[in-house]
Design an enzyme around this catalytic site. Structure first.
Site, short mmCIF file in Angstrom:
data_model
loop_
_atom_site.label_atom_id
_atom_site.label_comp_id
_atom_site.label_asym_id
_atom_site.label_seq_id
_atom_site.Cartn_x
_atom_site.Cartn_y
_atom_site.Cartn_z
CE LYS A 22 -1.72 1.52 4.08
NZ LYS A 22 -1.42 2.91 4.46
CG ASN A 23 2.20 2.78 3.57
OD1 ASN A 23 1.06 3.15 3.31
ND2 ASN A 23 2.60 2.48 4.80
CB CYS A 116 -4.33 10.85 11.86
SG CYS A 116 -3.41 9.62 12.71
NE ARG A 121 0.37 9.91 10.58
CZ ARG A 121 -0.06 9.04 9.66
NH1 ARG A 121 -1.30 8.62 9.66
NH2 ARG A 121 0.76 8.60 8.73
CG ASP A 304 2.86 1.17 9.49
OD1 ASP A 304 2.45 2.04 10.27
OD2 ASP A 304 3.27 1.42 8.34
NE ARG A 396 -7.17 4.49 5.13
CZ ARG A 396 -6.63 5.54 5.71
NH1 ARG A 396 -7.06 5.96 6.87
NH2 ARG A 396 -5.64 6.19 5.12
#
Ligand code: EPU
Length: 420
Positions: A22-23, A116, A121, A304, A396
């Site tokens: 994803k990132n 967030c 952030r 994460d 997500r």
């Protein structure tokens, strides 16, 4: 709104393929703004955040076609240089359009991401670096307004290692006039994937994979085809599922060297790990040992994976301390894990977990992406039925998680939930 229903305490055995990161996708997609033409982004995961990025870039005139895991991107018709609040509030990574827009079009209006789920952030590092490259930036009425005739190379030394600020600054510096030096650059594999993409587009960058990136700006870049790296956080999450649920799981299509820190901790916890090419097999330990973890920037243990590690430690023997040094407030999963019977106390950025075999199913609520993953893991290990509500957070960043877990023998189903 969907929910997951999990009937826990089932052994997991089987093969789980890992999707694209994803990132990495969220950085590679905006990088296509840097040159007009047709791109192919291979191994792009089908995730809600990727769809949000598609919607944002489409609103600027980019067109997309998704065939299996290949995302075809066409940037011929970019005609709008704005990232409105409606997109940015859904996904902070929208900020990644700032660097490419200002570098290529000299003009960008990007909403400030705001807070967030786990606290502030900021994006100050992104703004300061772009100012150093010569952009004039004003922040007013919730928007970053940036302008530049042509960016100029500069030396940028980040006080804090930031994935997003490194990505944005790089995407700006590659089209600036003259040379730039980015010190204390992030070295997360997703940034290295972005550097590889920029180099293949014609950018001149030295120091790939290191904390010092030297960029010689070029006048023009060209479109390319590139593969997205495997998702190291999905890989780590699935391995923890294997460790928590007994049995033996093999994850495939992953990059084992990107998850070294997680593999070492899993070994310390007693799991047997076997690496073979792009596959990793985990055999669950009979008794999971307690292992402390402190999150760090890459190659350290990733923030994460912090929530998922707390789930694992909730069923370990003994007491462990999990410290998050990247995000001090990222613990919204703790009260929900406590509803499942986990014994966790929190003091500032340190969670102390007293493991037990007493997790029992309950209704819990997702609060963010990795918190959702932690709740699913705990639900898989708990006795009885767990309902995880608000799984749109999970969607997500994990593609078809229930199907992948079902294939390994988990009893997890998606159902629609009525919430008031
Ligand atoms: N920071 C600042 N100022 C800035 C930018 C960052 O103070 O301008 C601070 C942050 O508050 C944080 C630290 O620097 O304490 C590192 O944040 P970073 O900028 O590296 O995070 P990010 O780029 O916003 C990416 C991932 C996150 C992941 C972090 C850390 C993407 C799209 N997001 O965020 O992923 O947690 O790096 O590795 O790449 C997730 O996937 O669940 C996720 C949150």
């Amino acid at each position: 709104m969907d929910k997951f229903i999990i009937r826990g305490s089932k052994k997991l055995n089987g093969i789980i393929p890992i999707g694209g990161a994803k990132n990495a996708s969220l950085a590679l997609m905006p990088a296509t703004l840097l040159a007009s033409g047709k791109y192919e982004l291979l191994n792009t995961p089908n995730l809600r955040d990727v769809t949000t990025m598609i919607k944002l870039l489409s609103s600027m005139g980019v067109s997309f076609e998704q065939k299996d895991s290949t995302l075809h991107v066409n940037t011929f018709r970019v005609n709008k240089f704005e990232a409105p609040y409606e997109h940015v509030k859904k996904m902070r990574a929208s900020i990644y359009v700032l660097g490419p827009l200002i570098a290529r079009y000299g003009n960008a209006k990007v909403s400030l991401p705001g807070g967030c789920a786990w606290g502030p952030r900021p994006v100050n590092l992104h703004i300061e670096a772009l100012k150093k490259l010569g952009a004039s930036i004003e922040v007013e009425r919730g928007y970053i307004n940036a302008k530049a005739k042509r960016l100029k190379g500069a030396k940028i030394n980040f006080d804090i290692s930031s994935v997003g600020a490194t990505g944005n600054t790089l995407m700006a510096a590659v089209l600036a006039k003259g040379s730039s030096k980015i010190e204390n650059a992030a070295i997360e594999p997703e940034i290295t994937n972005l550097v590889e993409m920029l180099i293949s587009m014609g950018a001149k960058i030295n120091g790939i994979g290191t904390t010092i990136l030297e960029v010689e700006g070029v006048d023009e870049l060209h479109p390319i085809s590139i593969s997205t790296i495997p998702d190291r956080i999905e890989a780590g999450t699935m391995l923890i599922a294997g460790a928590m649920c007994g049995g033996k799981i093999t994850i495939t299509n992953c990059e084992p060297k990107h998850i070294t820190s997680v593999l070492l901790k899993l070994k310390e916890a007693g799991a047997k790990i076997k690496i073979s090419g792009s596959s990793v097999t985990i055999s669950a330990p009979k008794i999971i040992k307690s292992v402390d973890v402190t999150t760090e920037v890459y190659p350290g243990f990733p923030t994460d994976m912090q929530a998922q590690w707390i789930s694992l430690m909730s069923v370990a023997k003994g007491i462990s301390k999990i410290t998050d040094t990247v995000y001090y407030d990222r613990f919204s999963h703790v009260p929900e894990l406590q509803r499942l019977g986990a014994n966790i106390s929190l003091s500032e950025n340190i969670a102390t977990v007293k493991g037990s075999n007493k997790l029992a199913g309950a209704k819990v609520m997702s609060t963010d992406l990795r918190a959702s993953a932690a709740l699913i893991l705990a639900g898989l290990a708990a006795k009885g039925e767990t309902e995880v509500l608000r799984v749109y957070h999970l969607d997500r960043g994990y593609e078809s998680i229930e199907k992948k877990l079902q294939a390994a023998g988990a009893n997890i189903t998606r159902a629609s939930a009525e919430e008031f």
